[in-house]
Design a protein around this motif. Sequence first.
Motif, PDB file in Angstrom:
ATOM      1  N   ILE A   5     -12.184-117.085   5.304  1.00  9.66           N
ATOM      2  CA  ILE A   5     -13.063-116.782   4.170  1.00  9.66           C
ATOM      3  C   ILE A   5     -12.229-116.812   2.901  1.00  9.66           C
ATOM      4  O   ILE A   5     -11.336-115.988   2.701  1.00  9.66           O
ATOM      5  N   SER A   6     -12.511-117.804   2.066  1.00 12.93           N
ATOM      6  CA  SER A   6     -11.858-117.917   0.763  1.00 12.93           C
ATOM      7  C   SER A   6     -12.947-117.782  -0.294  1.00 12.93           C
ATOM      8  O   SER A   6     -13.362-118.752  -0.921  1.00 12.93           O
ATOM      9  N   GLU A   7     -13.421-116.572  -0.422  1.00  9.59           N
ATOM     10  CA  GLU A   7     -14.576-116.273  -1.275  1.00  9.59           C
ATOM     11  C   GLU A   7     -14.101-115.323  -2.361  1.00  9.59           C
ATOM     12  O   GLU A   7     -14.028-114.101  -2.171  1.00  9.59           O
ATOM     13  N   PRO A   8     -13.718-115.861  -3.557  1.00  9.16           N
ATOM     14  CA  PRO A   8     -12.991-115.046  -4.535  1.00  9.16           C
ATOM     15  C   PRO A   8     -13.851-114.164  -5.412  1.00  9.16           C
ATOM     16  O   PRO A   8     -13.324-113.453  -6.262  1.00  9.16           O
ATOM     17  N   ILE A   9     -15.176-114.198  -5.237  1.00  8.97           N
ATOM     18  CA  ILE A   9     -16.069-113.491  -6.152  1.00  8.97           C
ATOM     19  C   ILE A   9     -16.748-112.331  -5.440  1.00  8.97           C
ATOM     20  O   ILE A   9     -17.140-112.434  -4.285  1.00  8.97           O
ATOM     21  N   ASP A  10     -16.896-111.233  -6.168  1.00  6.59           N
ATOM     22  CA  ASP A  10     -17.624-110.073  -5.669  1.00  6.59           C
ATOM     23  C   ASP A  10     -19.079-110.239  -6.064  1.00  6.59           C
ATOM     24  O   ASP A  10     -19.479-109.881  -7.166  1.00  6.59           O
ATOM     25  N   GLU A  11     -19.868-110.829  -5.172  1.00 12.31           N
ATOM     26  CA  GLU A  11     -21.298-110.934  -5.444  1.00 12.31           C
ATOM     27  C   GLU A  11     -21.934-109.560  -5.275  1.00 12.31           C
ATOM     28  O   GLU A  11     -21.479-108.743  -4.492  1.00 12.31           O
ATOM     29  N   VAL A  42     -21.850-107.026  -2.105  1.00 14.23           N
ATOM     30  CA  VAL A  42     -20.892-107.470  -1.093  1.00 14.23           C
ATOM     31  C   VAL A  42     -19.616-106.653  -1.141  1.00 14.23           C
ATOM     32  O   VAL A  42     -19.039-106.306  -0.136  1.00 14.23           O
ATOM     33  N   ASP A  43     -19.162-106.309  -2.347  1.00  9.67           N
ATOM     34  CA  ASP A  43     -17.858-105.667  -2.496  1.00  9.67           C
ATOM     35  C   ASP A  43     -17.794-104.358  -1.725  1.00  9.67           C
ATOM     36  O   ASP A  43     -18.668-103.507  -1.830  1.00  9.67           O
ATOM     37  N   GLY A  44     -16.729-104.238  -0.923  1.00  7.44           N
ATOM     38  CA  GLY A  44     -16.485-103.002  -0.214  1.00  7.44           C
ATOM     39  C   GLY A  44     -17.357-102.782   1.006  1.00  7.44           C
ATOM     40  O   GLY A  44     -17.284-101.750   1.636  1.00  7.44           O
ATOM     41  N   GLN A  45     -18.214-103.752   1.324  1.00 10.56           N
ATOM     42  CA  GLN A  45     -19.075-103.582   2.475  1.00 10.56           C
ATOM     43  C   GLN A  45     -18.648-104.502   3.605  1.00 10.56           C
ATOM     44  O   GLN A  45     -18.017-105.512   3.391  1.00 10.56           O
ATOM     45  N   PRO A  93     -10.931-108.399  -0.437  1.00 12.90           N
ATOM     46  CA  PRO A  93     -11.249-107.454   0.637  1.00 12.90           C
ATOM     47  C   PRO A  93     -12.110-108.148   1.680  1.00 12.90           C
ATOM     48  O   PRO A  93     -12.842-109.093   1.370  1.00 12.90           O
ATOM     49  N   SER A  94     -12.059-107.683   2.902  1.00 11.52           N
ATOM     50  CA  SER A  94     -12.842-108.313   3.959  1.00 11.52           C
ATOM     51  C   SER A  94     -14.320-107.966   3.817  1.00 11.52           C
ATOM     52  O   SER A  94     -14.683-106.792   3.759  1.00 11.52           O
ATOM     53  N   PRO A  95     -15.184-108.985   3.794  1.00 11.76           N
ATOM     54  CA  PRO A  95     -16.625-108.723   3.741  1.00 11.76           C
ATOM     55  C   PRO A  95     -17.260-108.702   5.123  1.00 11.76           C
ATOM     56  O   PRO A  95     -18.484-108.689   5.232  1.00 11.76           O
ATOM     57  N   VAL A  96     -16.470-108.747   6.189  1.00 11.10           N
ATOM     58  CA  VAL A  96     -17.017-108.836   7.543  1.00 11.10           C
ATOM     59  C   VAL A  96     -16.355-107.816   8.456  1.00 11.10           C
ATOM     60  O   VAL A  96     -15.279-107.293   8.165  1.00 11.10           O
TER      61      VAL A  96
END
Length: 380
Positions: free
Chosen positions: A134-140, A143-146, A161-164
């Motif tokens: 996962i190379s997802e650089p944006i906090d949609e 999503v952040d912290g979850q 941070p890991s989203p999964v």
Amino acid sequence: MTRETGRGRGSATPRSVDVARLAGVSQKTVSRVFNDEPYVSADVRRRVLEAAEQLGYRLNNAARALASGRTRSIGVVTLGTALYGPASLLMGVERVVRDTGYALRVVNTMEGDPAGLAGAVDSLLDQGVDGIVISEPIDEEGVDGQSSLRVDVPVLVLGAPSPVTAPTVLTAGDGADLMARTATEHLLSLGHVTVHHLAGPQRWYAARDRLKGWRAALADHDREIPPVAEGDWSAGSGYRAGRALAENGDVTAVFAANDDMAIGLIRALTEAGRRVPEDVSVVGFDDIPVAAYVTPPLTTVRQPFDTVAQEGLKRLVHTIENPDAEPLPPSDPPVDLIVRTSTAPPPSRTTPARGRRAASRPRGGTHPPSLPNGGPSPRS
């Protein structure tokens, strides 16, 4: 010319038994060679590979997947953008995956789509990948912290941070805060009283990390922390911030969160009569290819994209192939400050901030100007 198959029929699809017969080895040995197993001599390996090449044999990945429970494929979720950082990191991942012998499956997400990550992960899982990057650089938003996404394969998360939630979650590409701290301390070491910051859009984890490193360096040295301007990674946003900063004669050093914004910033300062580095020093971040060729050549922090990809994928593949073993430990990220001539000691207090030519040009790099309160905040 029709290629021999070892069974007297050029049109038939060669099998591993044909390779074994031509190489003079057992079918099990052919399997060991193509699965890159140990205890196969160099001579035997050479004979098997040459026989496979002669016959036009290709390993049946579908059959191997059924036998092993693995597809030997790795999925990548990445933001669909041409920005230098994410694009360079994806190129590094592609190179490393190709060298591991795994197939690569890439799914792009779009900025501003909170459901994009979940959909991309589901798509890759449907394809039966053995692991996910996962190379997802944006906090949609949301999503952040979850960790609401649950997957049953190992996951490597790059620079966020890991989203999964997964059996094993590995991280790589951390350390942007340390790199930003190094850039800021370089300017302080030249004698600047403080350093201003032109930040990236704060929905990006990388922008937050660089802001954090800049602020920590100033706090550690008990220096004033000036107001922050926020750009959108583009040279245009750097130029707009630079026009405002040029009006502040106290600005002698600026750390920009990427090179494009730094280049736009320098253009605005120059047009306003603020010389770089005589009046204002500027440091960028990334070391894009053009950074060494702008005027003046830009002092910047080089991002180790290939190193991050290589180490991260090595650890991910190890976890895929050794699910019961402890994950390989991460290594400390390299910090590579490239000092060029956009930074230098601050101007003498007796020298006006603008309108005078320096008697001599200081050696070293430039320092960025301080950012005005509530500076331009273009949308990302």
